[in-house]
Scaffold this motif. Structure first.
Motif, short mmCIF file in Angstrom:
data_model
loop_
_atom_site.label_atom_id
_atom_site.label_comp_id
_atom_site.label_asym_id
_atom_site.label_seq_id
_atom_site.Cartn_x
_atom_site.Cartn_y
_atom_site.Cartn_z
N ARG A 15 -2.48 2.56 11.68
CA ARG A 15 -3.79 1.98 11.42
C ARG A 15 -3.84 0.50 11.79
NH1 ARG A 15 -4.34 6.26 11.90
NH2 ARG A 15 -5.01 7.90 10.48
N SER A 53 5.46 2.33 6.16
CA SER A 53 5.04 3.72 6.39
C SER A 53 4.41 3.91 7.76
CB SER A 53 4.02 4.14 5.32
OG SER A 53 4.58 4.07 4.04
N LEU A 61 0.80 -1.22 0.00
CA LEU A 61 0.00 0.00 0.00
C LEU A 61 0.84 1.27 0.00
CD1 LEU A 61 -2.62 -1.05 2.72
CD2 LEU A 61 -2.94 -1.09 0.24
N GLU A 62 2.14 1.14 0.20
CA GLU A 62 2.99 2.31 0.41
C GLU A 62 2.99 3.28 -0.77
OE1 GLU A 62 6.26 -0.01 3.24
OE2 GLU A 62 6.90 0.98 1.41
N ALA A 104 -7.66 1.59 5.32
CA ALA A 104 -7.29 1.72 6.72
C ALA A 104 -8.10 0.77 7.60
CB ALA A 104 -7.49 3.17 7.18
N LEU A 154 -4.21 7.68 2.90
CA LEU A 154 -4.61 6.28 2.95
C LEU A 154 -6.12 6.23 2.93
CD1 LEU A 154 -3.98 3.24 3.41
CD2 LEU A 154 -4.05 3.71 5.87
N LEU A 185 0.57 3.42 8.04
CA LEU A 185 0.12 2.02 8.01
C LEU A 185 0.31 1.35 9.36
CD1 LEU A 185 1.49 1.09 4.48
CD2 LEU A 185 -0.92 1.28 5.14
N ILE A 216 -0.10 5.45 -1.16
CA ILE A 216 -0.16 6.55 -0.20
C ILE A 216 0.74 7.69 -0.66
CG2 ILE A 216 0.38 7.22 2.17
CD1 ILE A 216 -0.25 4.32 2.97
N GLY A 267 0.43 10.85 4.16
CA GLY A 267 -0.73 10.08 4.58
C GLY A 267 -1.03 10.15 6.05
#
Length: 387
Positions: free
Chosen positions: A90, A84, A27-28, A42, A37, A87, A31, A203
């Motif tokens: 979350r 990140s 997912l980096e 999330a 994000l 991340l 973002i 993000g």
């Protein structure tokens, strides 16, 4: 001190490592490209982490947390440095240690839902006129005759402000007295301001908070009146060791792995760049500094587990780990050359993200002052002993 990993520690780290690699790292780039994000993503990583028992690992088992020791947490936090910041927030949660001071109805309302991942929280200490000087806050709460408090003031650079359901807010309750309150989002007079955009940490929202005649019920006071500064400093010490020290080591280690791989693949002048002595020096210096920082972090965590005073150690960790990360990512940009400056690779992102580590949760200069005062105090004690 024995830092050989037990079987259960290996299993935990393997679970954390695989979760980061499979669920978070993919997912980096999204973002970085969008600057945010998506809420759906999330919530998805939040639920997956909870299902694996990875939420609120820092909280004691007695309140439903993971019950990790300081050393165990540090080992996990180093892995957290491989992805990140947003991340990690979350997926694994920020359930701050001051919440353990909750009693009675407070536990059911704030602590237990936070540990279960049903309510999220953020800590609000920093103000426009009080950054490293946490004792200089101007936000204040006045006690009314009916036992309620009236909160006025402002905070800024508050991480996770948009995401959080409630906040741990430090406020002045007397001329020389600071207390801490649990403040629910949505109370009349409480507004969340703009997201203060940063050079790095894409993000991760860092917002302003404004309190205009916000009425807080007596139950909102955490612990005892006047304990706010102690609670804030205790929370910051944990953050400095775990979320700064250990994560800086993790990030530096992650970057070093990529530097090493690139040095063995990239060729110039008919040979791998890793065969050049100057590149070898970059790698060697990075390995030395990362390992030194790792052992400093582990030693401070071990002291906490033994019930020893680790404040000076944590100050040293904050300085050394943060500055080690800065030097390693700077070398990485140099080693990768033009590609290190290009957004096609994540190296430039690591460089931007690393710069804040020398600033937040107490600047390197502040911590050097703390260390120097301790050194001088010990020197004066030795002098008196040998007179």
């Amino acid at each position: 001190m024995d830092f050989g990993l037990r079987d259960e520690q290996k299993m935990l780290l393997d679970t954390v490592r695989r979760f980061i690699q499979q669920e978070l790292q993919p997912l980096e780039q999204g973002i970085e490209d969008s600057g945010a994000l998506p809420r759906e993503a999330a919530l998805a990583v939040h639920e997956k982490a909870k299902a694996l028992g990875l939420w609120a690992m820092n909280m004691p088992e007695s309140v439903g947390g993971g019950g990790l020791s300081a050393v165990d947490r540090i080992l996990c936090e180093e892995q957290f440095g491989h992805t990140s910041d947003i991340l990690i927030r979350r997926a694994f949660g920020n359930v701050y240690e001051p919440l353990l001071e909750c009693r009675g109805e407070q536990r059911a309302r704030w602590l237990e839902p936070a540990v279960r991942g049903e309510r999220t929280c953020a800590i609000a200490i920093t103000e426009p006129g009080a950054g490293s000087d946490a004792a200089g806050i101007q936000t204040h709460a006045k006690l009314r005759e009916d036992g309620c408090w009236v909160l006025n003031g402002a905070k800024h650079f508050i991480s996770d402000g948009e995401w959080s359901d409630f906040f741990l807010v430090s406020a002045r309750t007397g001329d020389k007295e600071i207390s801490m309150f649990m403040v629910d989002k949505g109370l009349p007079g409480f507004t969340v301001g703009k997201d203060q955009k940063m050079m790095g940490l894409r993000g991760t929202p860092h917002v302003e908070l404004f309190f205009d005649q916000v009425v807080l019920e007596p139950l909102a006071l955490l612990a005892e009146r006047g304990q706010g500064f102690k609670l804030a400093m205790g929370a910051l010490n944990v953050v400095r060791l775990a979320q700064v020290g250990a994560r800086a080591v993790g990030k530096a280690s992650h970057v070093l792995e990529q530097m090493t791989a690139y040095a063995t693949e990239r060729k110039q002048f008919g040979q791998k760049i890793g065969d050049f002595q100057m590149i070898q020096t970059m790698l060697a210096d990075s390995v030395i500094e990362v390992n030194a920082a790792r052992w400093m972090v582990l030693q401070a965590a071990w002291k906490l587990d033994q019930g020893l005073d680790a404040r000076e150690d944590i100050a040293m960790v904050k300085v050394h780990a943060a500055e080690t990360l800065g030097r390693v990512v700077d070398r990485a940009v140099q080693l990768f050359g033009g590609m290190g400056f290009c957004k096609e690779l994540p190296i430039e992102r690591y460089y931007r993200d690393a710069r804040i580590y020398r600033i937040f949760d107490g600047t390197s200069e502040i911590h050097r002052g703390v260390i120097a005062k301790q050194v001088m105090k010990k020197g004066a004690a030795l002098h008196d002993l040998h007179r």
